[in-house]
Design an enzyme around this catalytic site. Structure first.
Site, PDB file in Angstrom:
ATOM      1  CG  PHE A   1      40.481  38.687  29.247  1.00 14.23           C
ATOM      2  CD1 PHE A   1      40.189  39.118  28.083  1.00 14.23           C
ATOM      3  CD2 PHE A   1      39.579  38.193  30.393  1.00 14.23           C
ATOM      4  CE1 PHE A   1      39.103  39.280  27.761  1.00 14.23           C
ATOM      5  CE2 PHE A   1      38.207  38.477  29.841  1.00 14.23           C
ATOM      6  CZ  PHE A   1      37.898  39.068  28.487  1.00 14.23           C
TER       7      PHE A   1
ATOM      8  CB  THR B  53      34.365  36.901  40.684  1.00 12.52           C
ATOM      9  OG1 THR B  53      33.580  35.872  40.009  1.00 12.52           O
ATOM     10  CG2 THR B  53      34.966  36.422  42.055  1.00 12.52           C
ATOM     11  CG  ASP B  54      29.189  36.229  39.045  1.00 16.41           C
ATOM     12  OD1 ASP B  54      30.330  35.327  39.194  1.00 16.41           O
ATOM     13  OD2 ASP B  54      28.729  36.276  37.957  1.00 16.41           O
ATOM     14  CD  GLU B  55      33.427  31.595  39.533  1.00 17.30           C
ATOM     15  OE1 GLU B  55      33.911  30.929  40.205  1.00 17.30           O
ATOM     16  OE2 GLU B  55      33.539  31.593  38.443  1.00 17.30           O
TER      17      GLU B  55
ATOM     18  CE1 TYR C 152      39.132  33.822  40.784  1.00 23.67           C
ATOM     19  CE2 TYR C 152      36.877  33.032  40.272  1.00 23.67           C
ATOM     20  CZ  TYR C 152      37.996  34.044  40.212  1.00 23.67           C
ATOM     21  OH  TYR C 152      37.519  35.442  39.806  1.00 23.67           O
TER      22      TYR C 152
ATOM     23  CE  LYS D  28      38.925  38.191  42.794  1.00 26.03           C
ATOM     24  NZ  LYS D  28      40.093  39.218  42.326  1.00 26.03           N
TER      25      LYS D  28
ATOM     26  CE  LYS E  22      40.027  31.713  33.606  1.00 26.18           C
ATOM     27  NZ  LYS E  22      40.454  33.060  33.444  1.00 26.18           N
TER      28      LYS E  22
ATOM     29  NE  ARG F  62      35.019  24.460  36.431  1.00 28.22           N
ATOM     30  CZ  ARG F  62      34.813  25.682  35.965  1.00 28.22           C
ATOM     31  NH1 ARG F  62      33.920  26.516  36.365  1.00 28.22           N
ATOM     32  NH2 ARG F  62      35.654  26.072  35.339  1.00 28.22           N
TER      33      ARG F  62
HETATM   34  P1  NAD Z   1      43.829  36.738  33.971  1.00 35.50           P
HETATM   35  O1  NAD Z   1      44.106  35.492  34.764  1.00 35.50           O
HETATM   36  O2  NAD Z   1      43.492  36.896  32.646  1.00 35.50           O
HETATM   37  O3  NAD Z   1      44.863  37.715  34.397  1.00 35.50           O
HETATM   38  C1  NAD Z   1      45.642  37.809  35.713  1.00 35.50           C
HETATM   39  C2  NAD Z   1      46.744  38.678  35.827  1.00 35.50           C
HETATM   40  O4  NAD Z   1      47.226  38.645  37.070  1.00 35.50           O
HETATM   41  C3  NAD Z   1      48.001  38.245  34.837  1.00 35.50           C
HETATM   42  O5  NAD Z   1      48.548  39.198  34.008  1.00 35.50           O
HETATM   43  C4  NAD Z   1      49.042  37.615  36.067  1.00 35.50           C
HETATM   44  O6  NAD Z   1      50.269  37.608  35.517  1.00 35.50           O
HETATM   45  C5  NAD Z   1      48.809  38.422  37.042  1.00 35.50           C
HETATM   46  N1  NAD Z   1      48.991  38.006  38.416  1.00 35.50           N
HETATM   47  C6  NAD Z   1      48.662  36.829  39.069  1.00 35.50           C
HETATM   48  N2  NAD Z   1      49.223  36.738  40.211  1.00 35.50           N
HETATM   49  C7  NAD Z   1      49.827  38.012  40.245  1.00 35.50           C
HETATM   50  C8  NAD Z   1      50.611  38.181  41.528  1.00 35.50           C
HETATM   51  N3  NAD Z   1      50.874  37.501  42.522  1.00 35.50           N
HETATM   52  N4  NAD Z   1      51.199  39.740  41.459  1.00 35.50           N
HETATM   53  C9  NAD Z   1      51.058  40.247  40.017  1.00 35.50           C
HETATM   54  N5  NAD Z   1      50.416  39.859  39.226  1.00 35.50           N
HETATM   55  C10 NAD Z   1      49.600  38.728  39.147  1.00 35.50           C
HETATM   56  O7  NAD Z   1      42.779  37.407  34.584  1.00 35.50           O
HETATM   57  P2  NAD Z   1      41.357  38.240  34.255  1.00 35.50           P
HETATM   58  O8  NAD Z   1      40.476  37.055  33.623  1.00 35.50           O
HETATM   59  O9  NAD Z   1      41.751  39.121  33.451  1.00 35.50           O
HETATM   60  O10 NAD Z   1      40.665  38.529  35.687  1.00 35.50           O
HETATM   61  C11 NAD Z   1      41.002  39.832  36.149  1.00 35.50           C
HETATM   62  C12 NAD Z   1      40.468  40.074  37.431  1.00 35.50           C
HETATM   63  O11 NAD Z   1      38.855  40.101  37.046  1.00 35.50           O
HETATM   64  C13 NAD Z   1      40.508  39.096  38.521  1.00 35.50           C
HETATM   65  O12 NAD Z   1      40.721  39.626  39.918  1.00 35.50           O
HETATM   66  C14 NAD Z   1      39.114  38.114  38.576  1.00 35.50           C
HETATM   67  O13 NAD Z   1      39.078  37.562  39.724  1.00 35.50           O
HETATM   68  C15 NAD Z   1      38.521  39.174  38.157  1.00 35.50           C
HETATM   69  N6  NAD Z   1      37.298  38.701  37.307  1.00 35.50           N
HETATM   70  C16 NAD Z   1      37.380  38.038  36.206  1.00 35.50           C
HETATM   71  C17 NAD Z   1      36.119  37.545  35.397  1.00 35.50           C
HETATM   72  C18 NAD Z   1      36.430  36.859  34.209  1.00 35.50           C
HETATM   73  O14 NAD Z   1      35.480  36.396  33.740  1.00 35.50           O
HETATM   74  N7  NAD Z   1      37.502  36.678  33.786  1.00 35.50           N
HETATM   75  C19 NAD Z   1      35.082  37.926  36.030  1.00 35.50           C
HETATM   76  C20 NAD Z   1      34.811  38.578  37.109  1.00 35.50           C
HETATM   77  C21 NAD Z   1      35.889  38.971  37.783  1.00 35.50           C
HETATM   78  O1  DAU Z   2      31.461  34.503  37.117  1.00 36.61           O
HETATM   79  C1  DAU Z   2      32.940  35.246  37.092  1.00 36.61           C
HETATM   80  C2  DAU Z   2      34.035  34.089  37.055  1.00 36.61           C
HETATM   81  O2  DAU Z   2      33.848  33.678  35.581  1.00 36.61           O
HETATM   82  C3  DAU Z   2      35.396  34.784  37.238  1.00 36.61           C
HETATM   83  O3  DAU Z   2      35.553  35.249  38.469  1.00 36.61           O
HETATM   84  C4  DAU Z   2      36.426  33.919  36.963  1.00 36.61           C
HETATM   85  O4  DAU Z   2      37.512  34.408  36.968  1.00 36.61           O
HETATM   86  C5  DAU Z   2      36.350  33.320  35.385  1.00 36.61           C
HETATM   87  O5  DAU Z   2      37.131  32.194  35.204  1.00 36.61           O
HETATM   88  C6  DAU Z   2      34.813  32.652  35.118  1.00 36.61           C
HETATM   89  O6  DAU Z   2      34.461  31.635  35.838  1.00 36.61           O
HETATM   90  P1  DAU Z   2      33.778  30.108  35.405  1.00 36.61           P
HETATM   91  O7  DAU Z   2      34.052  29.035  35.910  1.00 36.61           O
HETATM   92  O8  DAU Z   2      32.481  30.551  35.378  1.00 36.61           O
HETATM   93  O9  DAU Z   2      34.321  30.395  33.808  1.00 36.61           O
HETATM   94  P2  DAU Z   2      34.700  29.266  32.841  1.00 36.61           P
HETATM   95  O10 DAU Z   2      35.119  29.955  31.460  1.00 36.61           O
HETATM   96  O11 DAU Z   2      35.936  28.518  33.254  1.00 36.61           O
HETATM   97  O12 DAU Z   2      33.565  28.311  32.733  1.00 36.61           O
HETATM   98  C7  DAU Z   2      32.369  28.712  32.313  1.00 36.61           C
HETATM   99  C8  DAU Z   2      31.459  27.475  32.444  1.00 36.61           C
HETATM  100  O13 DAU Z   2      31.707  26.797  31.418  1.00 36.61           O
HETATM  101  C9  DAU Z   2      31.370  27.011  33.530  1.00 36.61           C
HETATM  102  O14 DAU Z   2      30.026  26.442  33.735  1.00 36.61           O
HETATM  103  C10 DAU Z   2      32.065  25.797  33.250  1.00 36.61           C
HETATM  104  C11 DAU Z   2      32.114  25.532  31.790  1.00 36.61           C
HETATM  105  N1  DAU Z   2      33.281  24.713  31.051  1.00 36.61           N
HETATM  106  C12 DAU Z   2      34.186  25.440  30.959  1.00 36.61           C
HETATM  107  C13 DAU Z   2      35.623  24.943  30.483  1.00 36.61           C
HETATM  108  C14 DAU Z   2      36.799  25.769  30.705  1.00 36.61           C
HETATM  109  C15 DAU Z   2      33.056  23.896  30.205  1.00 36.61           C
HETATM  110  O15 DAU Z   2      32.029  23.134  30.111  1.00 36.61           O
HETATM  111  N2  DAU Z   2      34.136  23.261  29.397  1.00 36.61           N
HETATM  112  C16 DAU Z   2      35.375  23.803  29.590  1.00 36.61           C
HETATM  113  O16 DAU Z   2      36.405  23.380  29.292  1.00 36.61           O
END
Ligand code: NAD
Ligand code: DAU
Length: 333
Positions: free
Chosen positions: A11, A125-127, A149, A153, A188, A272
């Protein structure tokens, strides 16, 4: 400049590749991605013929692959987006997270050291800071991760810290809040709820929906990483937040109202395990350097809903096969 983006078929990585190729046509992007369930070449269909872009299928947890790419592609910058990213999946299968998020990061850092790569940016991530009831996390806050997770990280980020201190490597670590926008895998919160509702299915809300996240539009995150790539100080850690905090129930109601639906489409499901109550970032460090988020939350969520409505060719196929198995395990048992 030759930039290696790992996880660029996911993404945030695919949005970033599109952003860079548009803004800097003379940069070359090499995208190394394992194509896990979350990696999808459809995310980059519009740029697959771009001469400045190359895709390599490979695993960052495989040391030989990483070193081969760094040796032969003359990489100037590595930006590590690759990770296992979904908290709920980390509860079901932590090992995959440790492998990619810790071992994978270690391999990249070793490669950066061996091939004297000029810059390494860790997308994190902030997590890693854990949950905070009041106030905000600064870059100095201790790591208190609560899920496999966030712990994996944190492991990768701590390795980055040690490679800065011990080997003086040119590393920047970023901690961002929750992203949303086009091409986010429909597991998500925001894309799951939008696509479920578009399919006449309910939105599975955990508990009462009181948990709070800080939300940033994915294109604002792209701008922040672009900014740090050019202006970030090496050896530093930066929080990347928007300041927009929302309870999950508020987001659910916003999506429902945009789709003209009522609260009977909410299904309260079991919570969760270890669910973090609130994340909130103090992002003054990157703001002092000159970066600001640009997108307004409600408008960007509306734009995201429009995108999912207009692009069901992209998400419909994703919600079958392995995804259905996961979905059943997660919500129907
Ligand atoms: P995503 O899950 O959409 O994509 C992850 C990508 O990494 C995929 O294309 C997957 O194929 C690839 N991948 C996984 N394992 C791999 C490996 N061993 N070698 C090579 N490629 C691999 O993730 P995203 O939501 O786009 O997140 C991207 C980055 O941003 C992550 O590091 C995540 O921790 C960080 N991040 C995400 C969020 C969020 O809300 N999505 C917020 C803060 C930080
Ligand atoms: O804070 C950054 C992080 O945000 C990233 O590092 C992670 O990769 C990303 O997945 C995300 O984590 P969260 O756990 O915050 O995201 P998620 O979308 O899974 O959930 C957001 C909130 O919504 C959380 O409080 C859980 C809730 N939730 C989530 C799902 C999937 C629901 O209530 N129902 C659901 O089905």
């Amino acid at each position: 400049m030759n930039i290696l983006i790992t996880g660029g078929a996911g993404f945030a990585g695919s949005n970033f590749i599109r952003h860079i190729l548009k803004k800097y046509p003379d940069y070359k992007i090499i995208n190394l991605d394992k194509l896990t369930y979350a990696g999808n070449l459809d995310n980059l269909k519009d740029i697959e013929g771009n001469a400045s872009y190359e895709f390599i299928k490979g695993d960052i947890a495989d040391e030989r692959t990483v070193k081969k790419v760094l040796r032969f592609k003359k990489i100037d910058v590595v930006i590590n987006y690759a990770a296992e990213t979904h908290v709920d999946r980390s509860i079901l299968d932590p090992a995959a997270f440790v492998r990619t998020d810790v071992l994978g990061t270690h391999n990249l850092l070793e490669g950066v050291k061996e091939f004297a790569v000029g810059k390494y940016i860790q997308i994190s991530t902030d997590e890693v800071y854990g949950s905070i009831a009041k106030g905000k996390f600064t870059e100095e806050s201790p790591f208190r991760p609560n899920s496999p997770y966030s712990a994996s990280k944190a492991g990768g980020d701590l390795l980055c810290r040690s490679y800065i201190k011990t080997y003086n490597l040119p590393i920047i670590v970023t901690h961002a809040c929750n992203f949303y926008g086009p091409y986010q895998y429909p597991e998500k919160l925001i894309p799951l709820f939008i696509t479920n509702l578009l399919e006449d299915k309910k939105a599975p809300l955990y508990g009462e929906g009181k948990n709070i996240r800080e939300w940033i539009y994915v294109l604002d995150h792209c701008n922040a990483i672009d900014f740090l790539l050019h202006k970030g100080k090496l050896g530093q850690v930066y929080n990347i937040g928007s300041g927009v905090e929302k309870q999950n129930i508020q987001i659910t109601k916003l999506i429902l109202s945009e789709l003209g639906l009522g609260s009977k489409m909410i299904e309260q499901v079991k919570d969760r395990p270890g669910h973090d109550l609130r994340y909130a970032l103090d992002s003054s460090k990157i703001k002092k350097l000159g970066w600001q988020p640009e997108y307004k939350f409600e408008e960007a969520v509306r734009e995201t809903i429009r995108w999912y409505k207009n692009n069901d060719w992209w998400w419909k196929p994703l919600k079958s096969g392995e995804y259905l198995e996961y979905y059943k395990k997660q919500y129907l048992t």
